[in-house]
Enzyme design. Structure first.
Site, mmCIF file in Angstrom:
data_model
loop_
_atom_site.group_PDB
_atom_site.id
_atom_site.type_symbol
_atom_site.label_atom_id
_atom_site.label_comp_id
_atom_site.label_asym_id
_atom_site.label_seq_id
_atom_site.Cartn_x
_atom_site.Cartn_y
_atom_site.Cartn_z
ATOM 1 N N HIS A 86 0.854 -1.193 0.000
ATOM 2 C CA HIS A 86 0.000 0.000 0.000
ATOM 3 C C HIS A 86 0.891 1.245 0.000
ATOM 4 C CE1 HIS A 86 -3.734 -2.270 1.751
ATOM 5 N NE2 HIS A 86 -3.297 -2.763 0.602
ATOM 6 N N GLU B 209 1.303 3.577 2.145
ATOM 7 C CA GLU B 209 2.027 3.780 3.405
ATOM 8 C C GLU B 209 3.248 2.865 3.465
ATOM 9 O OE1 GLU B 209 -1.180 3.197 2.902
ATOM 10 O OE2 GLU B 209 -2.450 3.939 4.530
ATOM 11 N N CYS C 273 -5.539 1.438 6.301
ATOM 12 C CA CYS C 273 -6.399 0.263 6.492
ATOM 13 C C CYS C 273 -6.091 -0.417 7.813
ATOM 14 C CB CYS C 273 -6.237 -0.699 5.319
ATOM 15 S SG CYS C 273 -4.593 -1.386 5.144
ATOM 16 N N CYS D 158 -1.995 -1.281 7.333
ATOM 17 C CA CYS D 158 -1.135 -0.101 7.356
ATOM 18 C C CYS D 158 -1.029 0.521 8.735
ATOM 19 C CB CYS D 158 -1.629 0.918 6.332
ATOM 20 S SG CYS D 158 -1.275 0.345 4.663
#
Ligand SMILES: [Zn+2]
Length: 287
Positions: free
Chosen positions: A54, A56, A79, A88
């Site tokens: 992701h 992040e 998330c 994350c």
């Protein structure tokens, strides 16, 4: 309170998020910037496709130890569920960030998402920061989620009987921002081979009915660019959320094209000139 550096970082994150347009579905296009305690940008990232890190995760990997005590600026709520990638919020806690600045909340978190978990862990969390600007990229994904069907844009070259050739570069650039490009007979992936896991290309041009669109949704498709002719568009009107219309600018002395190019029920959101054309973007208000 959000300081000026965080606002600058958020706009950077929004710009990065757009790099994921056309390849992240069914995941959202998200961007992230990590700022250290001295307000230096130490990491940037965006989500490219499902099954990969992701935003992040990418940004924290670049920042490394410099994320400790710093701030993560991210366009969508981090998330909170462990899937193929670790959640994350977990990555942010492990990295030791002191603060997280978020533009839009993730509606799937239902108030128990990453923001809440991060707050409970003692991290300073700001939400709603530049949310309208972040929605310039996230808007279609969020709209698709709300309706459980893809967001549909219809593009049309309003030639009014005249030849209207859009430069190939312009056409290509538009197509690559959508999961699927649907013509009157053919259907193609906007970025050929661009998507990751859980994305299934339909074998044939889909039906623009509620059940046809629901089927596209379950195939992981979140955005569709329609290149149908005008008559077809009129019959699919209820399913069309946005329009991009390319109109040749009449030369002096040319007859003025007849009729308003944008159908009733849509409002202009952007008007630009591209060479000898005018490009009109319109949306159904509230779409
Ligand atoms: Zn995540």
């Amino acid at each position: 309170m959000v300081d000026a550096h965080e606002i600058v970082a958020m706009r950077w994150a929004i710009a990065l998020s757009a790099r994921g347009l056309g390849t992240t579905s069914p995941n959202p296009p998200v961007g992230c910037v990590i700022v250290d305690h001295a307000r230096q940008v130490v990491g940037t990232g965006y989500h490219e496709r499902k099954g990969e890190a992701h935003a992040e995760g990418h940004a924290l990997a670049v920042a490394g130890d410099r994320a400790r005590g710093g701030t993560a600026v991210v366009t969508l709520e981090p998330c909170n569920h462990v899937g193929r990638a670790p959640a994350c919020r977990h990555l942010l806690l492990d990295a030791g960030v002191a603060r997280v600045v978020i533009a839009a909340m993730d509606p799937t978190s239902r108030g128990d998402g990453g923001a809440e978990v991060l707050r409970r862990a003692g991290i300073s969390v700001e939400t709603g920061v530049l949310e309208p600007e972040a929605r310039l990229v996230l808007g279609p994904w969020l709209a698709a989620l709300r309706r459980r069907r893809p967001h549909v844009t219809w593009t049309y070259q309003w030639a009014d009987g005249r030849k209207c050739d859009i430069p190939d570069a312009e056409r290509e650039q538009l197509r690559t921002q959508y999961d699927l490009v649907v013509g009157s007979a053919e259907v193609e992936e906007g970025v050929p081979g661009g998507h990751g896991l859980d994305f299934v290309m339909p074998a044939q041009a889909p039906q623009f009915t509620p059940s046809g669109l629901a089927e596209l949704w379950s195939s992981g498709i979140r955005t569709v660019l329609l290149t149908h002719a005008r008559a077809q568009m009129d019959s699919d009107r209820d399913m069309i959320d946005a329009i991009r219309m390319v109109v040749p600018a009449a030369a002096a002395g040319d007859p003025v094209p007849a009729g308003p190019p944008i159908p009733e029920g849509y409002a202009l959101t952007n008007v630009t000139r591209a060479g000898t054309f005018v490009v009109l973007d319109a949306e159904r208000p509230g779409a």
